[in-house]
Design an enzyme around this catalytic site. Sequence first.
Site, PDB file in Angstrom:
ATOM      1  N   LYS A 113       0.873  -1.172   0.000  1.00 52.66           N
ATOM      2  CA  LYS A 113       0.000   0.000   0.000  1.00 52.66           C
ATOM      3  C   LYS A 113       0.912   1.224   0.000  1.00 52.66           C
ATOM      4  O   LYS A 113       1.748   1.391   0.890  1.00 52.66           O
ATOM      5  CB  LYS A 113      -0.874   0.000   1.256  1.00 52.66           C
ATOM      6  CG  LYS A 113      -1.618   1.320   1.527  1.00 52.66           C
ATOM      7  CD  LYS A 113      -2.778   1.522   0.578  1.00 52.66           C
ATOM      8  CE  LYS A 113      -3.588   2.750   0.951  1.00 52.66           C
ATOM      9  NZ  LYS A 113      -4.356   2.601   2.206  1.00 52.66           N
ATOM     10  N   HIS A 119      -5.854  10.850   7.303  1.00 51.13           N
ATOM     11  CA  HIS A 119      -6.509   9.807   8.088  1.00 51.13           C
ATOM     12  C   HIS A 119      -7.449  10.373   9.159  1.00 51.13           C
ATOM     13  O   HIS A 119      -8.177  11.331   8.913  1.00 51.13           O
ATOM     14  CB  HIS A 119      -5.478   8.856   8.698  1.00 51.13           C
ATOM     15  CG  HIS A 119      -4.609   8.168   7.683  1.00 51.13           C
ATOM     16  ND1 HIS A 119      -5.079   7.748   6.463  1.00 51.13           N
ATOM     17  CD2 HIS A 119      -3.295   7.846   7.714  1.00 51.13           C
ATOM     18  CE1 HIS A 119      -4.100   7.183   5.789  1.00 51.13           C
ATOM     19  NE2 HIS A 119      -3.010   7.230   6.511  1.00 51.13           N
ATOM     20  N   SER A 157       1.354   5.635  -1.435  1.00 51.61           N
ATOM     21  CA  SER A 157       0.701   6.847  -1.893  1.00 51.61           C
ATOM     22  C   SER A 157       0.677   6.867  -3.420  1.00 51.61           C
ATOM     23  O   SER A 157       1.644   6.450  -4.067  1.00 51.61           O
ATOM     24  CB  SER A 157       1.472   8.078  -1.412  1.00 51.61           C
ATOM     25  OG  SER A 157       1.541   8.139  -0.017  1.00 51.61           O
ATOM     26  N   THR A 186       0.660  11.421  -1.305  1.00 51.21           N
ATOM     27  CA  THR A 186      -0.317  12.149  -2.100  1.00 51.21           C
ATOM     28  C   THR A 186      -0.698  13.440  -1.400  1.00 51.21           C
ATOM     29  O   THR A 186      -0.942  14.462  -2.049  1.00 51.21           O
ATOM     30  CB  THR A 186      -1.567  11.290  -2.339  1.00 51.21           C
ATOM     31  OG1 THR A 186      -1.168  10.010  -2.821  1.00 51.21           O
ATOM     32  CG2 THR A 186      -2.496  11.942  -3.344  1.00 51.21           C
ATOM     33  N   ALA A 187      -0.750  13.399  -0.072  1.00 52.44           N
ATOM     34  CA  ALA A 187      -1.074  14.603   0.690  1.00 52.44           C
ATOM     35  C   ALA A 187      -0.077  15.720   0.362  1.00 52.44           C
ATOM     36  O   ALA A 187      -0.470  16.875   0.114  1.00 52.44           O
ATOM     37  CB  ALA A 187      -1.054  14.297   2.190  1.00 52.44           C
TER      38      ALA A 187
END
Length: 281
Positions: free
Chosen positions: A53, A152, A55, A108-109
């Site tokens: 997992k 989150h 980004s 991605t943030a």
Amino acid sequence: MKIAFSPCPNDTFVFHAWAHGLIPGAPKLDITYADIDITNGLAVSGEGPDVLKISYAALPWALSDYALLPCGGALGRGCGPLVLTKTKSNDPTGLTGKRVAVPSERSTAYLLFRLWASQQVPGGVGEIVVMPFHEIMPAVRDGKIDAGLVIHEARFTYPDFGLHLLADLGSWWEADTNLLIPLGAIIAKRSLDLEEITGWIRQSVQYAWDHPKVSEEYILHHAQEMSLEVAQAHINLYVNDFTLNLGDEGYEAVFALLNRAAEEGLVPKVDYEKLKARASN
């Protein structure tokens, strides 16, 4: 099969059934629980596990060895990262030259933050400090940094730290593009049977939806003292129909984000067909 994902509720919810041997025919998982900054690094190191997992922002660096799977990740609306400050303000120009904490330089943030800041913060921000996401809000509260980029469950808990919302980057992205927000991707080594892995993940997602109470103990064990209510809100936000199947709408959003970032020189350019290709060749 070796896999790495975060201990966050959406990931443990998605993978609970597979991790506990509840998916017929699926191999036993050797799981590494790791912060997104670590999994992003594993993806581009050439020595990562079979499934990861990561980004979406890290995807361009991983596509030579890994394929994007059309399921298991986090993508949707109303679920973007937030920019938080200690003092109440809705003026992004106040970030000019300031210290900002981010959860990963390839998250991605952070990619959304850079795209947003290029529009909204004249002269740019100052120092960028990378730290685990659970340390960011305390650092902003304690004045160690001027602003924090959070993800989150921080969407639900930041008022508990006395912090204020400066910008919702998901809302900005949706208003600017009318597209979904791509956050976390599931990738697998191209040498593996990608169709099988996709099937196992989809079965695991469906099992979680069909038996939501079964995974609670596992989720809370890894949720770092998070309450059940916050964990459930986290799952409701990040696990949706696109977790089961990205579809054309999902792929379009992913490509739009990465293409825009590539145009600004933030990531390598990605070919749309390679992005969708899941075969070993």
